[in-house]
Design an enzyme around this catalytic site. Structure first.
Site, short mmCIF file in Angstrom:
data_model
loop_
_atom_site.label_atom_id
_atom_site.label_comp_id
_atom_site.label_asym_id
_atom_site.label_seq_id
_atom_site.Cartn_x
_atom_site.Cartn_y
_atom_site.Cartn_z
N ARG A 178 9.96 6.95 4.13
CA ARG A 178 9.96 8.41 4.17
C ARG A 178 10.54 8.94 5.48
O ARG A 178 11.20 9.98 5.50
CB ARG A 178 8.55 8.94 3.94
CG ARG A 178 8.04 8.71 2.52
CD ARG A 178 6.54 8.91 2.43
NE ARG A 178 6.16 10.22 2.90
CZ ARG A 178 4.92 10.53 3.30
NH1 ARG A 178 3.98 9.60 3.33
NH2 ARG A 178 4.64 11.75 3.70
N ASP A 206 1.05 5.53 0.18
CA ASP A 206 0.29 6.67 0.69
C ASP A 206 -0.09 7.63 -0.42
O ASP A 206 0.41 7.54 -1.54
CB ASP A 206 1.12 7.42 1.75
CG ASP A 206 1.33 6.60 3.01
OD1 ASP A 206 0.50 5.72 3.29
OD2 ASP A 206 2.32 6.86 3.72
N ARG A 253 0.85 -1.19 0.00
CA ARG A 253 0.00 0.00 0.00
C ARG A 253 0.88 1.24 0.00
O ARG A 253 1.81 1.33 0.81
CB ARG A 253 -0.90 0.02 1.23
CG ARG A 253 -1.82 -1.18 1.33
CD ARG A 253 -2.51 -1.24 2.68
NE ARG A 253 -3.36 -2.41 2.81
CZ ARG A 253 -3.96 -2.76 3.93
NH1 ARG A 253 -3.81 -2.02 5.03
NH2 ARG A 253 -4.73 -3.84 3.98
#
Length: 244
Positions: free
Chosen positions: A197, A52, A50
């Site tokens: 990130r 973002d 998944r």
């Protein structure tokens, strides 16, 4: 009933992430809408990961059952590309075992993160993190070495992620691939939410000289999200490849 896997790319700019959600545009939602137009019934898909909102993919993988047995992998690719929006493209399709789930079958996921120290290019604003300060790539490379291997990555997870924080990073590479353009390549089997990130955000602090490379090891051992730097913007991140 056949089961197919597809490898596809997408520009994450105008999506609220990969996972299907009601009343917002998602990559999974658009993929399943296209399959519904093809087969005249709702087809559930399983993705390898998944991403973002704002995050891109070069090699995302999804799998689904095909209710029409006569269709070939070429038919699936062509039919999907004819029904998908322009910011999603299926690169290839292939038949897989009926129990194949790309999320659990994946052996390695590779993420790329791009940072540009050049003058801002408005045409690339959604695809790299424009950073106006000079970064020390050698220091960032040294710092990244502390993250390789199996560790508790609690310091680099999203605050509400309840999954097991112990993960394995096989390798991190920090490269200045052209003058002023940095690539951070992170390879691992699986990742926590926003983990890549958050790692990038902390490596940038090292690159600025605000932290020593050894500070990354201290943050890792602290197992506290408050110790690490802020999260890097989503638009510099790409799910580059999923290997099985």
């Amino acid at each position: 009933m056949k089961r197919f896997a597809i490898e596809f790319s997408y520009d994450g700019t105008n999506f609220f992430g990969y996972q299907g959600q009601p009343n917002v545009r998602t990559v999974q939602g658009e993929l399943e809408n296209a399959l519904e137009r093809i087969f005249k019934e709702r087809i559930y898909t399983q993705g390898a990961g998944r991403t973002d909102a704002g995050v891109h993919a070069n090699g995302q993988v999804a799998a689904f059952n095909c209710p029409i047995d006569r269709l070939t992998d070429k038919d699936i690719k062509n039919a999907l590309n004819a029904n998908l929006p322009e910011d999603i493209y299926v690169k290839k399709a292939w038949e897989v075992d009926k129990k194949f789930n790309p999320r659990f079958a994946a052996k390695k996921r590779i993420y790329h993160y791009f940072i540009s120290m050049r003058e801002k290019d408005v045409f690339k604003r959604n695809y790299v993190w424009h950073f106006r300060y000079k970064l020390n790539v050698d220091a960032m490379r040294k710092a990244s070495s502390f993250l390789e291997g199996e560790h508790d990555f609690s310091s680099f997870k999203k605050g509400n992620d309840k999954k097991n924080p112990v993960r394995t990073i096989y390798k991190i590479r920090v490269l200045e691939i052209t003058n002023g353009l940095i690539l951070i390549r992170v390879e691992g089997r699986s990742f926590l939410r926003s983990m890549v990130r958050n790692i990038v955000g902390s490596l940038v602090r090292v690159g600025l000289g605000q932290w020593t490379p050894e500070k990354i090891e201290e943050i890792l051992q602290a197992r506290s999200r408050q110790e690490a730097a802020g999260t890097a913007p989503p638009h510099g991140l790409y799910l580059y490849k999923v290997l099985f």
